[in-house]
Design a protein around this motif. Structure first.
Motif, PDB file in Angstrom:
ATOM      1  N   MET A 342       0.820  -1.203   0.000  1.00  0.00           N
ATOM      2  CA  MET A 342       0.000   0.000   0.000  1.00  0.00           C
ATOM      3  C   MET A 342       0.861   1.263   0.000  1.00  0.00           C
ATOM      4  O   MET A 342       0.589   2.223  -0.743  1.00  0.00           O
ATOM      5  CB  MET A 342      -0.920   0.002   1.218  1.00  0.00           C
ATOM      6  N   LEU A 343       1.919   1.266   0.803  1.00  0.00           N
ATOM      7  CA  LEU A 343       2.809   2.429   0.824  1.00  0.00           C
ATOM      8  C   LEU A 343       3.519   2.619  -0.513  1.00  0.00           C
ATOM      9  O   LEU A 343       3.727   3.755  -0.961  1.00  0.00           O
ATOM     10  CB  LEU A 343       3.833   2.276   1.954  1.00  0.00           C
ATOM     11  N   GLU A 344       3.890   1.520  -1.146  1.00  0.00           N
ATOM     12  CA  GLU A 344       4.507   1.631  -2.468  1.00  0.00           C
ATOM     13  C   GLU A 344       3.521   2.200  -3.484  1.00  0.00           C
ATOM     14  O   GLU A 344       3.895   3.019  -4.338  1.00  0.00           O
ATOM     15  CB  GLU A 344       5.019   0.254  -2.926  1.00  0.00           C
ATOM     16  N   ASP A 345       2.272   1.782  -3.413  1.00  0.00           N
ATOM     17  CA  ASP A 345       1.248   2.329  -4.310  1.00  0.00           C
ATOM     18  C   ASP A 345       1.106   3.829  -4.114  1.00  0.00           C
ATOM     19  O   ASP A 345       0.971   4.594  -5.079  1.00  0.00           O
ATOM     20  CB  ASP A 345      -0.100   1.646  -4.062  1.00  0.00           C
ATOM     21  N   TRP A 346       1.137   4.260  -2.849  1.00  0.00           N
ATOM     22  CA  TRP A 346       0.996   5.690  -2.564  1.00  0.00           C
ATOM     23  C   TRP A 346       2.206   6.480  -3.081  1.00  0.00           C
ATOM     24  O   TRP A 346       2.048   7.562  -3.647  1.00  0.00           O
ATOM     25  CB  TRP A 346       0.818   5.913  -1.069  1.00  0.00           C
ATOM     26  N   LYS A 347       3.400   5.941  -2.880  1.00  0.00           N
ATOM     27  CA  LYS A 347       4.591   6.614  -3.372  1.00  0.00           C
ATOM     28  C   LYS A 347       4.541   6.763  -4.895  1.00  0.00           C
ATOM     29  O   LYS A 347       4.938   7.807  -5.443  1.00  0.00           O
ATOM     30  CB  LYS A 347       5.846   5.832  -2.972  1.00  0.00           C
ATOM     31  N   GLN A 348       4.074   5.732  -5.566  1.00  0.00           N
ATOM     32  CA  GLN A 348       3.941   5.797  -7.016  1.00  0.00           C
ATOM     33  C   GLN A 348       2.951   6.885  -7.419  1.00  0.00           C
ATOM     34  O   GLN A 348       3.200   7.660  -8.356  1.00  0.00           O
ATOM     35  CB  GLN A 348       3.486   4.429  -7.558  1.00  0.00           C
ATOM     36  N   TYR A 349       1.844   6.976  -6.706  1.00  0.00           N
ATOM     37  CA  TYR A 349       0.844   8.011  -6.982  1.00  0.00           C
ATOM     38  C   TYR A 349       1.428   9.394  -6.737  1.00  0.00           C
ATOM     39  O   TYR A 349       1.239  10.316  -7.546  1.00  0.00           O
ATOM     40  CB  TYR A 349      -0.387   7.775  -6.102  1.00  0.00           C
ATOM     41  N   MET A 350       2.158   9.574  -5.624  1.00  0.00           N
ATOM     42  CA  MET A 350       2.695  10.886  -5.288  1.00  0.00           C
ATOM     43  C   MET A 350       3.789  11.327  -6.260  1.00  0.00           C
ATOM     44  O   MET A 350       4.083  12.522  -6.376  1.00  0.00           O
ATOM     45  CB  MET A 350       3.251  10.869  -3.862  1.00  0.00           C
ATOM     46  N   SER A 351       4.399  10.393  -6.971  1.00  0.00           N
ATOM     47  CA  SER A 351       5.447  10.737  -7.935  1.00  0.00           C
ATOM     48  C   SER A 351       4.874  11.299  -9.231  1.00  0.00           C
ATOM     49  O   SER A 351       5.628  11.843 -10.047  1.00  0.00           O
ATOM     50  CB  SER A 351       6.311   9.514  -8.237  1.00  0.00           C
ATOM     51  N   LEU A 352       3.573  11.186  -9.412  1.00  0.00           N
ATOM     52  CA  LEU A 352       2.940  11.686 -10.630  1.00  0.00           C
ATOM     53  C   LEU A 352       2.877  13.205 -10.630  1.00  0.00           C
ATOM     54  O   LEU A 352       2.793  13.835  -9.568  1.00  0.00           O
ATOM     55  CB  LEU A 352       1.529  11.120 -10.772  1.00  0.00           C
ATOM     56  N   ILE A 358      -4.768  14.106 -11.071  1.00  0.00           N
ATOM     57  CA  ILE A 358      -6.199  14.397 -11.198  1.00  0.00           C
ATOM     58  C   ILE A 358      -6.874  13.430 -12.158  1.00  0.00           C
ATOM     59  O   ILE A 358      -7.977  12.935 -11.914  1.00  0.00           O
ATOM     60  CB  ILE A 358      -6.406  15.855 -11.676  1.00  0.00           C
ATOM     61  N   SER A 359      -6.176  13.126 -13.258  1.00  0.00           N
ATOM     62  CA  SER A 359      -6.761  12.239 -14.263  1.00  0.00           C
ATOM     63  C   SER A 359      -6.427  10.773 -14.020  1.00  0.00           C
ATOM     64  O   SER A 359      -6.849   9.902 -14.785  1.00  0.00           O
ATOM     65  CB  SER A 359      -6.267  12.644 -15.662  1.00  0.00           C
ATOM     66  N   SER A 360      -5.674  10.522 -12.955  1.00  0.00           N
ATOM     67  CA  SER A 360      -5.201   9.168 -12.717  1.00  0.00           C
ATOM     68  C   SER A 360      -6.345   8.232 -12.338  1.00  0.00           C
ATOM     69  O   SER A 360      -7.288   8.608 -11.634  1.00  0.00           O
ATOM     70  CB  SER A 360      -4.153   9.168 -11.602  1.00  0.00           C
ATOM     71  N   ILE A 361      -6.243   7.013 -12.814  1.00  0.00           N
ATOM     72  CA  ILE A 361      -7.194   5.976 -12.401  1.00  0.00           C
ATOM     73  C   ILE A 361      -6.453   4.935 -11.559  1.00  0.00           C
ATOM     74  O   ILE A 361      -6.798   3.761 -11.542  1.00  0.00           O
ATOM     75  CB  ILE A 361      -7.860   5.315 -13.627  1.00  0.00           C
ATOM     76  N   SER A 362      -5.407   5.423 -10.868  1.00  0.00           N
ATOM     77  CA  SER A 362      -4.614   4.533 -10.026  1.00  0.00           C
ATOM     78  C   SER A 362      -5.491   3.873  -8.983  1.00  0.00           C
ATOM     79  O   SER A 362      -6.427   4.486  -8.449  1.00  0.00           O
ATOM     80  CB  SER A 362      -3.482   5.312  -9.336  1.00  0.00           C
TER      81      SER A 362
END
Length: 424
Positions: A342-352, A358-362
């Motif tokens: 979960m933390l890795e997913d968040w880090k990936q999102y924050m790197s965008l 805003i347009s992400s469907i992560s």
């Protein structure tokens, strides 16, 4: 013919009289000297006796006052710190000082509990603190976080990784090991937490209580309801924050200190005797309909899982999520595995880039090890932080819940598949 005496003789007579008076005075003072010394010694002795009596009286009153305070204080069940960890500086670990140092301007603190199992290096507490550091606007909240430790090793580790630590000891109970869901130690730990939180409210502090297996990704305070006394996250949110049918999870709540919230926590804690074998969350699901709570006019609200999600019901939009809870998950190893992902997913999102966010469907890649299994019609979980069994039936479009009593196992099953079926 009267003869007048010479003026010099008059002066000599006057001098003689003055001298006689002076001599007489000296003679009297000399005769009385032994009695005066005795009087002085008597006065000193009386003063000494009075001083000793007054000191005893003051000590007696102080002892009585201490007993009164100990009996009436909201902290009467709280034992400050482990003496072998801190002796000379033990005052700095007392709850009043810790809360004061951590509180926001409005008297709000963030609280979590921690035992040895969750405090070990590379365990839950490290992931928990990391989420604050990598979250959006959450790092600043760390200075308001107080870690309540339940055993000596957890307290020692807390002093290494955080600034605000308090040792909460329950005599005769060992909370250092992982407390498996619905075992006797688990129940004691949950109810001990409710009683402790009541004492914090009585001291005048508002609090956000958070389990340490909840990751903080955004500042939740803008999402809290300004008019609520008690607001709580949900395992399953049914659409309205006022709906008492929502399925709350006691692992995350924001409570304001006032007479209503204090009385509610007292009622909640005392209700454990009315419903023996149930844990705090089961009892909450019962008493939220109780006439006492209704008459209390407690303003209760339920938090949307879109912002305060978990493995039971994830927050699907990473642009809206504030917290994510590793609920609906059995076993410490499974929690740690999925929380790291979960933390890795968040880090990936924050790197965008902001526009891509805003347009992400992560979406989350979890739960994985914490996942449930289904038969295509119904799905079942053993819920380590909630009410044991959830049966979600797609045909009815609404989950059905059964509160669970203490389950028979004492050891942790190797996987959720091996969890024995509870009996009701």
């Amino acid at each position: 013919m009267r003869l007048n005496p010479p003026s010099g003789g008059h002066r000599r007579l006057a001098f003689h009289r003055r001298r006689s008076r002076s001599t007489a005075g000296n003679s009297i003072g000399g005769d009385m000297l032994p009695d005066s010394a005795f009087l002085r010694r008597s006065i000193v002795a009386v003063c000494f006796v009075l001083a000793a009596s007054l000191s005893c009286f003051v000590l007696f009153k102080a002892a009585n006052l201490a007993r009164i305070i100990q009996t009436s204080s909201p902290l009467r069940h709280v034992i400050p710190s482990f003496p072998d960890i801190s002796t000379s500086g033990s005052d700095e670990y007392k709850l009043e000082r810790v809360l004061k140092n951590a509180a926001m301007k409005d008297g709000t603190v963030i609280l979590t509990t921690l035992n040895e199992a969750w405090a070990a290096p590379n365990s839950i507490v490290d992931l928990f603190l990391e989420s604050f550091r990598i979250g959006d606007g959450t790092r600043k909240l760390l200075k308001h976080l107080v870690i309540i430790t339940l055993d000596e090793k957890a307290f020692s580790r807390c002093l290494v990784v955080h600034i605000h630590c308090f040792a909460l000891v329950t005599e005769g109970v060992d909370f250092s090991r992982e407390a498996y869901f619905m075992t006797p130690d688990y129940l004691k730990m949950m109810w001990r937490r409710i009683d402790f939180l009541r004492s914090v409210l009585e001291m005048g502090y508002n609090f956000v209580f958070t389990d340490a297996d909840i990751m903080w990704f955004r500042d939740p305070f803008p999402r809290f309801y300004s008019d609520a006394d008690f607001q709580i996250a949900c395992d399953h949110f049914l659409g309205s924050s006022y709906d008492l049918e929502n399925r709350p999870n006691g692992g995350f709540n924001f409570v304001r200190s006032n007479n209503r919230s204090v009385e509610f926590y007292k009622f909640w804690y005392n209700s454990r005797e009315v419903y023996p074998g149930y844990h705090d969350q089961d009892v909450l699901n019962i008493i939220k309909f109780d006439a006492f709570v209704i008459d209390l006019e407690l303003k209760m609200r339920f938090l949307n899982t879109a912002n305060f999600g978990g493995f039971c019901e994830p927050s699907k939009d990473l642009n809206q999520v504030c917290t994510m809870h590793a609920n609906c998950c059995f076993g410490l190893g499974n929690k740690i595995h999925d929380l790291r992902i979960m933390l890795e997913d968040w880090k990936q999102y924050m790197s965008l880039a902001p526009s891509l966010k805003i347009s992400s469907i992560s979406s989350w890649r979890v739960p994985q090890n914490c996942s449930h299994k289904g038969d295509g019609d119904s799905q079942f979980w053993v819920k380590p932080g909630a009410f044991a069994i959830v049966e979600a039936s797609p045909r009815e479009g609404k989950p059905r819940f059964s509160p669970a009593k203490a389950l028979p196992w004492q050891e942790s099953p190797a996987s959720p598949d091996e969890c024995p079926a509870p009996t009701f």
